[in-house]
Design a protein around this motif. Structure first.
Motif, short mmCIF file in Angstrom:
data_model
loop_
_atom_site.label_atom_id
_atom_site.label_comp_id
_atom_site.label_asym_id
_atom_site.label_seq_id
_atom_site.Cartn_x
_atom_site.Cartn_y
_atom_site.Cartn_z
N SER A 3 0.61 -1.34 -0.02
CA SER A 3 -0.05 0.00 0.06
C SER A 3 0.60 1.30 -0.06
O SER A 3 0.57 2.29 -0.51
CB SER A 3 -1.02 0.06 1.14
OG SER A 3 -0.29 -0.13 2.38
N PHE B 98 -1.99 -2.93 -10.75
CA PHE B 98 -3.27 -1.67 -10.17
C PHE B 98 -3.12 -0.42 -11.21
O PHE B 98 -2.27 -0.41 -11.82
CB PHE B 98 -2.60 -1.39 -8.67
CG PHE B 98 -2.34 -2.42 -7.70
CD1 PHE B 98 -3.37 -2.70 -6.76
CD2 PHE B 98 -1.18 -3.09 -7.56
CE1 PHE B 98 -3.53 -3.67 -5.91
CE2 PHE B 98 -0.99 -4.25 -6.74
CZ PHE B 98 -1.95 -4.48 -5.94
N GLN C 165 -8.80 4.29 -11.20
CA GLN C 165 -10.15 4.18 -11.88
C GLN C 165 -10.79 5.45 -11.99
O GLN C 165 -11.63 5.53 -12.68
CB GLN C 165 -10.95 3.08 -11.08
CG GLN C 165 -10.34 2.17 -10.67
CD GLN C 165 -10.10 0.93 -11.84
OE1 GLN C 165 -10.98 0.80 -12.76
NE2 GLN C 165 -9.00 0.58 -12.27
N ARG D 214 -9.04 6.52 -6.77
CA ARG D 214 -9.28 5.38 -6.57
C ARG D 214 -8.61 4.26 -7.24
O ARG D 214 -8.53 4.28 -8.40
CB ARG D 214 -10.99 5.18 -6.64
CG ARG D 214 -11.20 3.73 -6.44
CD ARG D 214 -12.79 3.59 -6.25
NE ARG D 214 -13.39 3.52 -7.77
CZ ARG D 214 -13.46 2.65 -8.63
NH1 ARG D 214 -12.90 1.65 -8.16
NH2 ARG D 214 -13.96 3.06 -9.52
N ALA E 200 -7.30 0.25 -7.98
CA ALA E 200 -8.09 -1.05 -7.85
C ALA E 200 -7.10 -2.19 -8.35
O ALA E 200 -6.22 -1.70 -9.52
CB ALA E 200 -9.50 -1.27 -8.43
N ARG E 201 -7.26 -3.23 -7.84
CA ARG E 201 -6.43 -4.25 -8.38
C ARG E 201 -7.10 -4.70 -9.76
O ARG E 201 -8.12 -5.17 -9.63
CB ARG E 201 -6.02 -5.30 -7.31
CG ARG E 201 -5.06 -6.45 -7.80
CD ARG E 201 -4.75 -7.51 -6.93
NE ARG E 201 -3.95 -8.48 -7.21
CZ ARG E 201 -3.57 -9.47 -6.68
NH1 ARG E 201 -3.62 -9.83 -5.24
NH2 ARG E 201 -2.60 -10.54 -7.36
N THR E 202 -6.15 -5.23 -10.86
CA THR E 202 -7.03 -5.35 -12.02
C THR E 202 -6.37 -6.65 -12.55
O THR E 202 -7.01 -7.26 -13.69
CB THR E 202 -6.50 -4.28 -13.08
OG1 THR E 202 -5.20 -4.19 -13.17
CG2 THR E 202 -6.70 -3.01 -12.85
N HIS F 295 -10.88 -8.79 -3.73
CA HIS F 295 -11.07 -7.42 -3.88
C HIS F 295 -9.85 -6.67 -3.00
O HIS F 295 -9.65 -6.66 -2.13
CB HIS F 295 -12.43 -7.19 -3.02
CG HIS F 295 -13.05 -5.90 -2.97
ND1 HIS F 295 -13.30 -5.26 -1.82
CD2 HIS F 295 -13.18 -4.59 -4.02
CE1 HIS F 295 -13.82 -3.94 -1.77
NE2 HIS F 295 -13.55 -3.61 -3.32
N GLU G 110 -9.62 -2.12 -2.91
CA GLU G 110 -9.58 -0.69 -3.46
C GLU G 110 -9.25 0.26 -2.37
O GLU G 110 -9.02 -0.14 -1.34
CB GLU G 110 -11.23 -0.47 -3.76
CG GLU G 110 -11.78 -1.02 -5.07
CD GLU G 110 -13.18 -0.51 -4.94
OE1 GLU G 110 -13.57 0.05 -6.03
OE2 GLU G 110 -14.25 -0.84 -4.19
N TRP H 92 -7.97 4.38 -1.77
CA TRP H 92 -8.36 6.07 -2.07
C TRP H 92 -7.34 6.65 -1.60
O TRP H 92 -6.86 6.72 -0.29
CB TRP H 92 -9.75 6.48 -1.53
CG TRP H 92 -10.81 5.82 -2.14
CD1 TRP H 92 -11.57 6.35 -2.92
CD2 TRP H 92 -11.48 4.48 -2.09
NE1 TRP H 92 -12.56 5.56 -3.51
CE2 TRP H 92 -12.42 4.50 -2.77
CE3 TRP H 92 -11.28 3.46 -1.02
CZ2 TRP H 92 -13.22 3.15 -2.94
CZ3 TRP H 92 -11.91 2.47 -1.17
CH2 TRP H 92 -13.18 2.13 -1.81
N GLN I 174 -10.25 -4.17 1.12
CA GLN I 174 -9.78 -5.57 0.72
C GLN I 174 -10.50 -6.74 1.22
O GLN I 174 -11.05 -6.86 2.34
CB GLN I 174 -8.35 -5.46 0.93
CG GLN I 174 -8.00 -5.61 2.50
CD GLN I 174 -6.54 -5.73 2.48
OE1 GLN I 174 -5.55 -5.25 1.83
NE2 GLN I 174 -5.99 -6.28 3.81
N THR J 71 -12.06 -2.86 6.17
CA THR J 71 -11.85 -1.73 5.88
C THR J 71 -11.23 -0.70 6.70
O THR J 71 -11.41 -0.60 7.92
CB THR J 71 -13.32 -0.85 5.56
OG1 THR J 71 -13.80 -1.80 4.46
CG2 THR J 71 -13.21 0.43 4.91
#
Length: 235
Positions: free
Chosen positions: A144, A173, A176, A192, A194-196, A201, A203, A205, A219, A226
């Protein structure tokens, strides 16, 4: 996180595999950030994330989470993730990582990267796994922060070599868009991310001009958690 524009010639040493052109940043500034932590929408505790310099280009990045409400408090649940990384080629590279989760039972994992032999050793108590290191390799705890550092250099999509139990994953990543986010620390217009490359999951910010780490992170890995920023301070 403050971003400084440095000579473009220095970009040749960049070890993170970023797909967009980036402006080189100086080593990260030490900080302390506290977060409100919830699981599946229910408050469970607080996390304190710290970055400190150990000298000679080595840093310690720590995430300490304490269960202070609900079932987490009743169980005395807590977790500790401590990474040491070197600042190499203007990016973090993990040297050691130790994780401990204490809830119903204790789970531990230790990672060590020998950059002389370019070997990674990971042990979660069931015997070590060994595999080849890659330049710019980081652990899941540093991830992160690495994303925030990349964003501060202008990156919109990025790939990181992340050391997991038995291999290196090339985790991808992408930004978005920009969204309004309300967290205990205030209201922000945040990028924002996101992992692609996975259905796990993730996300986050970020406000990279102000903070090295996200103002909010959600995640699925680790239990539908969160994190929302409460306070951030740096020297």
């Amino acid at each position: 996180m403050r971003t400084l524009k440095l000579p473009s010639a220095l970009l040749a040493g960049l070890s993170l595999a970023l797909s967009s052109t980036a402006v080189l940043a100086t080593p990260p500034t030490p900080f302390t950030a506290t977060y409100q932590v919830s699981q599946a929408g229910e408050s469970m505790g607080q996390a304190t994330i710290t970055l400190k310099s150990l000298g000679n280009g080595v840093y310690e990045y720590s995430n300490q989470t304490q269960g202070t409400s609900g079932l987490a408090a009743a169980l005395g649940a807590n977790s500790s993730d401590v990474s040491r990384f070197r600042w190499n080629n203007d990016a973090p590279e993990t040297v050691t990582y130790k994780s401990k989760v204490n809830a119903f039972k204790v789970k531990q994992r230790a990672m060590q990267v020998n950059w002389t032999t370019k070997q990674v050793s990971v042990d979660d108590g069931k015997g070590p796994s060994t595999y080849a290191a890659q330049p710019g390799l980081i652990d899941r705890n540093v991830l992160s922060l690495a994303i925030g550092l990349a964003l501060s250099k202008g990156s919109q999509s990025m790939t990181f070599p992340v050391g997991v139990k038995q291999q290196v994953e090339q985790q991808q990543f992408k930004v978005q868009g920009t969204e309004a986010v309300q967290v205990p620390a205030g209201s922000f217009h945040a990028e924002r991310v996101a992992r692609t490359d996975s259905d796990k999951h993730f996300e986050a910010w970020y406000v990279p001009k102000q903070f090295a780490v996200p103002v909010k992170l959600a995640q699925s890995d680790g239990g539908d958690l969160t994190f929302q920023l409460i306070h951030y301070s740096s020297p």
